[in-house]
Design a protein around this motif. Structure first.
Motif, PDB file in Angstrom:
ATOM      1  N   LEU A  33      48.663  37.634  41.790  1.00 26.87           N
ATOM      2  CA  LEU A  33      47.778  38.720  42.228  1.00 26.87           C
ATOM      3  C   LEU A  33      46.391  38.572  41.596  1.00 26.87           C
ATOM      4  O   LEU A  33      45.361  38.641  42.287  1.00 26.87           O
ATOM      5  CB  LEU A  33      48.400  40.070  41.864  1.00 26.87           C
ATOM      6  N   ILE A  34      46.363  38.395  40.278  1.00 25.47           N
ATOM      7  CA  ILE A  34      45.081  38.255  39.580  1.00 25.47           C
ATOM      8  C   ILE A  34      44.312  37.038  40.122  1.00 25.47           C
ATOM      9  O   ILE A  34      43.105  37.111  40.374  1.00 25.47           O
ATOM     10  CB  ILE A  34      45.308  38.085  38.054  1.00 25.47           C
ATOM     11  N   SER A  35      45.028  35.945  40.338  1.00 26.56           N
ATOM     12  CA  SER A  35      44.358  34.716  40.789  1.00 26.56           C
ATOM     13  C   SER A  35      43.791  34.876  42.195  1.00 26.56           C
ATOM     14  O   SER A  35      42.675  34.428  42.477  1.00 26.56           O
ATOM     15  CB  SER A  35      45.326  33.539  40.772  1.00 26.56           C
ATOM     16  N   LEU A  36      44.564  35.514  43.072  1.00 27.78           N
ATOM     17  CA  LEU A  36      44.071  35.736  44.438  1.00 27.78           C
ATOM     18  C   LEU A  36      42.798  36.578  44.421  1.00 27.78           C
ATOM     19  O   LEU A  36      41.797  36.242  45.065  1.00 27.78           O
ATOM     20  CB  LEU A  36      45.144  36.445  45.272  1.00 27.78           C
ATOM     21  N   LEU A  37      42.841  37.676  43.656  1.00 29.50           N
ATOM     22  CA  LEU A  37      41.671  38.559  43.604  1.00 29.50           C
ATOM     23  C   LEU A  37      40.485  37.863  42.931  1.00 29.50           C
ATOM     24  O   LEU A  37      39.346  38.004  43.356  1.00 29.50           O
ATOM     25  CB  LEU A  37      42.009  39.862  42.862  1.00 29.50           C
ATOM     26  N   TYR A  38      40.779  37.099  41.899  1.00 28.66           N
ATOM     27  CA  TYR A  38      39.732  36.353  41.187  1.00 28.66           C
ATOM     28  C   TYR A  38      39.054  35.356  42.142  1.00 28.66           C
ATOM     29  O   TYR A  38      37.834  35.229  42.168  1.00 28.66           O
ATOM     30  CB  TYR A  38      40.386  35.626  40.018  1.00 28.66           C
ATOM     31  N   GLY A  39      39.867  34.682  42.949  1.00 33.37           N
ATOM     32  CA  GLY A  39      39.320  33.715  43.911  1.00 33.37           C
ATOM     33  C   GLY A  39      38.462  34.399  44.962  1.00 33.37           C
ATOM     34  O   GLY A  39      37.343  33.974  45.247  1.00 33.37           O
ATOM     35  N   VAL A  40      38.983  35.508  45.517  1.00 30.58           N
ATOM     36  CA  VAL A  40      38.239  36.230  46.570  1.00 30.58           C
ATOM     37  C   VAL A  40      36.928  36.774  46.012  1.00 30.58           C
ATOM     38  O   VAL A  40      35.850  36.536  46.562  1.00 30.58           O
ATOM     39  CB  VAL A  40      39.091  37.408  47.133  1.00 30.58           C
ATOM     40  N   LEU A  41      37.028  37.501  44.888  1.00 30.27           N
ATOM     41  CA  LEU A  41      35.830  38.167  44.360  1.00 30.27           C
ATOM     42  C   LEU A  41      34.840  37.148  43.793  1.00 30.27           C
ATOM     43  O   LEU A  41      33.631  37.291  43.978  1.00 30.27           O
ATOM     44  CB  LEU A  41      36.216  39.204  43.297  1.00 30.27           C
ATOM     45  N   GLY A  42      35.369  36.115  43.133  1.00 30.13           N
ATOM     46  CA  GLY A  42      34.485  35.086  42.569  1.00 30.13           C
ATOM     47  C   GLY A  42      33.681  34.404  43.653  1.00 30.13           C
ATOM     48  O   GLY A  42      32.457  34.252  43.531  1.00 30.13           O
ATOM     49  N   MET A  43      34.325  34.040  44.750  1.00 29.56           N
ATOM     50  CA  MET A  43      33.616  33.344  45.826  1.00 29.56           C
ATOM     51  C   MET A  43      32.704  34.299  46.587  1.00 29.56           C
ATOM     52  O   MET A  43      31.584  33.936  46.946  1.00 29.56           O
ATOM     53  CB  MET A  43      34.633  32.678  46.757  1.00 29.56           C
ATOM     54  N   LEU A  56      46.213  28.064  40.062  1.00 32.72           N
ATOM     55  CA  LEU A  56      45.396  27.157  40.872  1.00 32.72           C
ATOM     56  C   LEU A  56      45.596  27.422  42.358  1.00 32.72           C
ATOM     57  O   LEU A  56      44.621  27.585  43.109  1.00 32.72           O
ATOM     58  CB  LEU A  56      45.749  25.700  40.514  1.00 32.72           C
ATOM     59  N   MET A  57      46.849  27.510  42.783  1.00 30.79           N
ATOM     60  CA  MET A  57      47.079  27.643  44.232  1.00 30.79           C
ATOM     61  C   MET A  57      46.595  28.990  44.749  1.00 30.79           C
ATOM     62  O   MET A  57      46.003  29.075  45.825  1.00 30.79           O
ATOM     63  CB  MET A  57      48.545  27.392  44.584  1.00 30.79           C
ATOM     64  N   ASN A  58      46.820  30.052  43.967  1.00 31.21           N
ATOM     65  CA  ASN A  58      46.415  31.366  44.465  1.00 31.21           C
ATOM     66  C   ASN A  58      44.908  31.571  44.385  1.00 31.21           C
ATOM     67  O   ASN A  58      44.322  32.236  45.247  1.00 31.21           O
ATOM     68  CB  ASN A  58      47.162  32.477  43.725  1.00 31.21           C
ATOM     69  N   THR A  59      44.257  30.983  43.383  1.00 32.31           N
ATOM     70  CA  THR A  59      42.792  31.055  43.343  1.00 32.31           C
ATOM     71  C   THR A  59      42.215  30.311  44.543  1.00 32.31           C
ATOM     72  O   THR A  59      41.267  30.784  45.184  1.00 32.31           O
ATOM     73  CB  THR A  59      42.246  30.455  42.029  1.00 32.31           C
ATOM     74  N   ALA A  60      42.805  29.145  44.860  1.00 33.56           N
ATOM     75  CA  ALA A  60      42.321  28.381  46.017  1.00 33.56           C
ATOM     76  C   ALA A  60      42.513  29.183  47.308  1.00 33.56           C
ATOM     77  O   ALA A  60      41.624  29.204  48.168  1.00 33.56           O
ATOM     78  CB  ALA A  60      43.056  27.045  46.101  1.00 33.56           C
ATOM     79  N   PHE A  61      43.662  29.863  47.427  1.00 24.53           N
ATOM     80  CA  PHE A  61      43.871  30.721  48.602  1.00 24.53           C
ATOM     81  C   PHE A  61      42.801  31.827  48.641  1.00 24.53           C
ATOM     82  O   PHE A  61      42.231  32.113  49.694  1.00 24.53           O
ATOM     83  CB  PHE A  61      45.257  31.378  48.566  1.00 24.53           C
TER      84      PHE A  61
END
Lengths: 261, 234
Positions: free
Chosen positions: A60-70, A137-142
């Motif tokens: 969850l954290i990685s997905l949100l981090y990826g979305v918000l970071g990008m 890694l995978m969830n941040t990339a998603f």
């Protein structure tokens, strides 16, 4: 690594390391691990508790981090794309700088209390750390791919939540339902295929295969151990996880290279 | 020389540019004007490679921009809304752009002084006001001594003193032969910034005319009146 990627990576890393998000996440995980080791019993019992937290929290954290970071970097990426560099250089420099601190946060936050308070069962720590890093890694990339697909940040966040829900909640219900409804049919191999579709289950099973906790393996994990044994099962999970690392990263790269900013 | 040949772009089902053909000679200063959603920003972004045209070709100094990003070495760009990584300090943002461009000298110092950014250098970007971010954006665009300057609403958010400093800088760049391509909604500043106007309407080139010719034909000292007069003729 080209000098341009190295430069972008270095500055993105500085930016990410000063992020309050990362600080709270690492501190929270560190505190939780320390408390569990102090009051949670043996290393195996703590690993089982930690595993559940990691399997729910890290994706969850990685997905949100990826979305918000990008999403937040979009306009800055515009400015950087106006510089004499290739798009793939900008992607790899930015993505590596973004994901590396988060990937290291879990192993460090768990590792420091482990070194101080446990000092044994390193194979368990390694599996937990590698699993957390892979999920990160995978969830941040998603998350990055979703932020690039959708113009509206809300849509990207919604898609991220849907993926997390599917991995963390929905998948277990479907596996259980299939097992119950079709138990008279030879569906074992089909369920193993289903297991490959969920990286969270792969990390869970890979960790539990090293513990004497057969009851916690679940239906898919028990099947895996039955067919392949513990070592074979671990290898199976590792190969499937590599696939899960490549897929979202490839999606994110492809989206970035084709994106109109 | 900047050449657009039949450049077309649509976002989903919405066409934004309909086969724009345009040549901008070296050293010219051109304003790309038009109502909202007329394709101004998209045209500039196509030139920068931020947006990929669906059809047509763009050439800079005779070379197609599709093959290499090297042409951007000669371009300075000020986006409409400058954003930088919030946790980096101002000095780090400048250093990042310099290192990506391979600049090793202190080219930024005169511009930091001109835009009074000296006291802001050590502050994180998140602590900057919108106007200060715009000043930083101006420093990044101007410090590389660009042959081509692409400016999207460059004075939006700048205070009067910074606007004056920016216009002075722009006229110096023009005097040195830089090509300038800008968009603005502040019509009153067009005559002092550019020689020519390219007007876009619904993604099509409505007209291209020099500022002097526009004002003469309308017999007006006010650019907005002259532009309105010209639009009525179109």
């Amino acid at each position: 690594m080209t000098p341009t990627i190295r430069t972008l990576w270095e500055f993105q890393l500085r930016h990410a390391l000063r992020s309050r998000w990362l600080l709270f996440y690492s501190a929270g995980l560190f505190l939780l691990t320390t408390l569990l080791f102090r009051f949670g019993g043996t290393a195996e019992q703590v690993v089982i508790s930690l595993l559940n937290v990691i399997l729910l929290l890290v994706p969850l954290i990685s997905l949100l981090y990826g979305v918000l970071g990008m999403s937040q970097a979009r306009e800055f990426l515009e400015l950087m794309l106006a510089q004499p560099l290739h798009r793939h250089e900008l992607f790899w420099g930015t993505f590596a700088g973004m994901v590396l601190p988060l990937m290291l946060a879990a192993p460090l936050s768990i590792g420091v209390p482990w070194i101080v308070l446990v000092r044994e069962r390193w194979e368990l720590f390694s599996t937990l750390a590698v699993g957390a890093m892979a999920l990160t890694l995978m969830n941040t990339a998603f998350g990055v791919a979703f932020a690039l697909w959708w113009e509206e940040r809300l849509h990207a966040v919604g898609t991220a939540f849907a993926l997390w829900f599917a991995q963390a909640v929905l998948y277990d219900s479907i596996a259980l339902l299939l097992g119950l409804l079709l138990h008279e049919y030879p569906i074992e191999r089909a369920l193993l295929v289903l297991m490959v579709l969920n990286p969270i289950d792969l990390v869970r099973v890979a960790t539990l295969l090293q513990l004497d906790a057969a009851a916690l393996l679940g239906y898919t994990g028990a099947l895996l151990r039955h067919f392949l044994g513990s070592l074979g099962g671990l290898l199976f999970c590792a190969v499937a996880l590599v696939g899960w690392l490549l897929l979202p990263t490839a999606l994110a790269v492809r989206s970035f290279l084709r994106k109109d900013f | 020389m900047i050449e657009f040949h039949n450049v077309a772009k649509r976002f989903g089902k919405i066409p934004v540019l309909h086969g724009i053909s345009l040549t901008i000679e070296p050293g010219r200063a051109v304003a790309v004007l038009g109502p909202n959603a007329s394709g101004k920003t998209t045209l500039l972004k196509c030139l920068l490679g931020l947006v990929r045209p669906d059809a047509g070709e763009i050439r800079v100094d005779g070379l197609s921009i599709a093959h290499s990003p090297d042409y951007r070495r000669r371009i300075g760009y000020m986006p409409q809304q400058p954003h930088f990584p919030e946790n980096l300090r101002v000095v780090e943002v400048i250093e990042l752009v310099k290192r990506v461009r391979g600049i090793t000298t202190s080219v930024e110092l005169p511009y930091i002084e001109r835009f009074h950014l000296g006291t802001e250098l050590q502050k994180p970007v998140r602590a900057l006001s919108g106007g200060t971010r715009q000043k930083l954006s101006a420093v990044l665009a101007l410090m590389i001594a660009p042959h081509i300057l692409i400016l999207d609403e460059p004075t939006a958010g700048l205070d009067p003193a910074a606007t004056r400093a920016f216009k002075t800088e722009l006229s110096q760049h023009r005097a040195r032969g830089s090509t300038i391509l800008l968009t603005t909604h502040v019509l009153s500043e067009v005559p002092e910034l550019v020689d020519e106007v390219v007007f876009l309407l619904e993604g099509r080139l409505a007209f291209r005319e020099s500022v002097a010719a526009l004002m003469t034909s309308a017999n007006s000292q006010h650019f907005d009146e002259a532009l309105l007069y010209r639009l009525q003729q179109t």
